[in-house]
Structures are given as C-alpha cells and as structure tokens.
Design an enzyme around this catalytic site. Sequence first.
Site, PDB file in Angstrom:
ATOM      1  N   ARG A 181      -3.721 -18.863  -1.524  1.00  0.00           N
ATOM      2  CA  ARG A 181      -3.977 -18.097  -2.735  1.00  0.00           C
ATOM      3  C   ARG A 181      -3.369 -18.760  -3.967  1.00  0.00           C
ATOM      4  NH1 ARG A 181      -6.395 -12.843  -2.085  1.00  0.00           N
ATOM      5  NH2 ARG A 181      -6.155 -12.661  -4.332  1.00  0.00           N
TER       6      ARG A 181
ATOM      7  N   MET B 198     -12.998  -8.427  -7.977  1.00  0.00           N
ATOM      8  CA  MET B 198     -12.320  -7.727  -6.895  1.00  0.00           C
ATOM      9  C   MET B 198     -11.200  -8.522  -6.232  1.00  0.00           C
ATOM     10  SD  MET B 198     -13.737  -4.910  -7.196  1.00  0.00           S
ATOM     11  CE  MET B 198     -13.025  -4.064  -5.781  1.00  0.00           C
ATOM     12  N   LYS B 199     -10.660  -9.488  -6.931  1.00  0.00           N
ATOM     13  CA  LYS B 199      -9.499 -10.225  -6.421  1.00  0.00           C
ATOM     14  C   LYS B 199      -8.298  -9.957  -7.320  1.00  0.00           C
ATOM     15  CE  LYS B 199     -11.230 -12.580  -2.908  1.00  0.00           C
ATOM     16  NZ  LYS B 199     -12.526 -11.887  -2.854  1.00  0.00           N
TER      17      LYS B 199
ATOM     18  N   LEU C 151      -5.364 -11.092  -9.383  1.00  0.00           N
ATOM     19  CA  LEU C 151      -5.023 -12.333 -10.066  1.00  0.00           C
ATOM     20  C   LEU C 151      -3.587 -12.734  -9.763  1.00  0.00           C
ATOM     21  CD1 LEU C 151      -6.694 -11.439 -13.465  1.00  0.00           C
ATOM     22  CD2 LEU C 151      -7.543 -13.096 -11.787  1.00  0.00           C
TER      23      LEU C 151
ATOM     24  N   THR D 102     -10.932  -2.895 -16.128  1.00  0.00           N
ATOM     25  CA  THR D 102     -11.308  -1.485 -16.052  1.00  0.00           C
ATOM     26  C   THR D 102     -10.936  -0.935 -14.680  1.00  0.00           C
ATOM     27  OG1 THR D 102     -13.538  -1.921 -15.213  1.00  0.00           O
ATOM     28  CG2 THR D 102     -13.251  -1.863 -17.611  1.00  0.00           C
ATOM     29  N   HIS D 103     -10.698   0.376 -14.637  1.00  0.00           N
ATOM     30  CA  HIS D 103     -10.366   1.041 -13.368  1.00  0.00           C
ATOM     31  C   HIS D 103     -11.008   2.422 -13.364  1.00  0.00           C
ATOM     32  CE1 HIS D 103      -8.187   2.018  -9.742  1.00  0.00           C
ATOM     33  NE2 HIS D 103      -7.810   3.160 -10.298  1.00  0.00           N
TER      34      HIS D 103
END
Length: 224
Positions: A85, A110-111, A113, A128-129
């Site tokens: 990663r 969808m990862k 950071l 955004t969530h």
Amino acid sequence: MAAASPQSAHTHVFPPRTPGPARLVVLVSGSGTNLQALIDAVADPAFGAEIVAVGADRDSIAGLDRAERAGLPTFVHRVKDHADRAAWDTALTAAVAGHRPDLVVTAGFMKILGPEFIAAFAGRIVNTHPALLPAFPGAHGVADALAYGVKVTGCTVHLVDGGVDTGPIIAQGVVAVEETDHADGGAALHERIKTVERQLLVDVVGRLAREGHRIEDRKVWIPA
C-alpha cells in the site's frame, strides 16, 4: 491556489487561484455520477474550476468512460499492481501531483488514502460521505444510520485527514428517513442521499475554487 500559509499554529489559508480557474483532479472507483456532476458544472466558465485529470483505482469502470467522453486525461493505479500500500500511495501521489491540482476531489473513491498522499495535498482533498458526520463513518453509513433508527440522515462534504471520515466538515445536507426505507435495506434512501450529495459537492467545490478557504482547528471557513 497557493500553498497553505499558517497564520497561527492551527490556522491554514488556501486562497483562490488567480488568474485562471482552479485545477481539479477527481478520483473515482465506480459509476462516476459525482464526477459527471462536476463535468457538467465546470462547463460554465463562471464555476471557476476545470478538471485537469481523472484517476481511478481500477480499470473498466463507468467513471473512466465518463472522463474519456469528456476528453479528460485519465490514469489508473491499482493497489495489486504495486508491492504494497505504501508503494501504491507513492505512485498515486506522484500521478496526481503531476497535474498540479489546487483541489483533489474523491468522488466515490473507495480506497483509503495513505499518509504520503494526505501530506502532499493537506487541506485540499474534498470527500463526500452518505451520513451526517461524525455519526456513522465508514463504508456502511446508510445502513448503519438505518439500523440505529435515526429519523433524519444525509450527506457530508468534508476535507480528508488521516482518519476514516474524520476530517473537518465543510457542508452537510439533510435527508428524511421514510418508513419504507427499512423495507428495501436503504436502497431508496441512498439514492435520495446521492441526489443531495451531488448538488452539495458541486456547490462546495465551486465555492472553494472561486473563494478559497481557511481551516481553523476543525472549522472550515469559505469567504462569503
């Protein structure tokens, strides 16, 4: 936008780019509906921003198709193509930095950071969530809110920090929960949230691009 310049130990100022529109790099993982909303918005010169590249963490997604139809440069960095990663984080950071963004928008990316990326673009990553943070962070915000029995939920546009959905909040939109939302597992609720989320994201990104912003501790201020 210029780099942040601290006014105090806990204040950072990000003025708008002058002259010219703010440069946006948008990161996607799926259908790219938020990306499309931004593509539509930046077509108006008064919006004050331009999308200079779209990045993704996977191939063959609708979000990349949308970018290519709009004539935007794209790049893909899949985690599995890197040693670990940390190496992926380094590669993604370099790819985004090469486009000299003023703002990075994670639009359904969808990862999580990594620290190198967050440090490189600190205070300039917008996410955004689908819940009213700090309630119900993480990947299951809609389902978690329903399971808790809330009567209203919504969406949050916030800056990204080193935690999961823990960054300073910029704006929020409220969506009522209906009785029928429990019957379909929240699918209809999520669609209503997405509608509000797209408009809120466009509004926030436009304001950040045109006006700049400052961060004081956990508060984000955009000049009126």
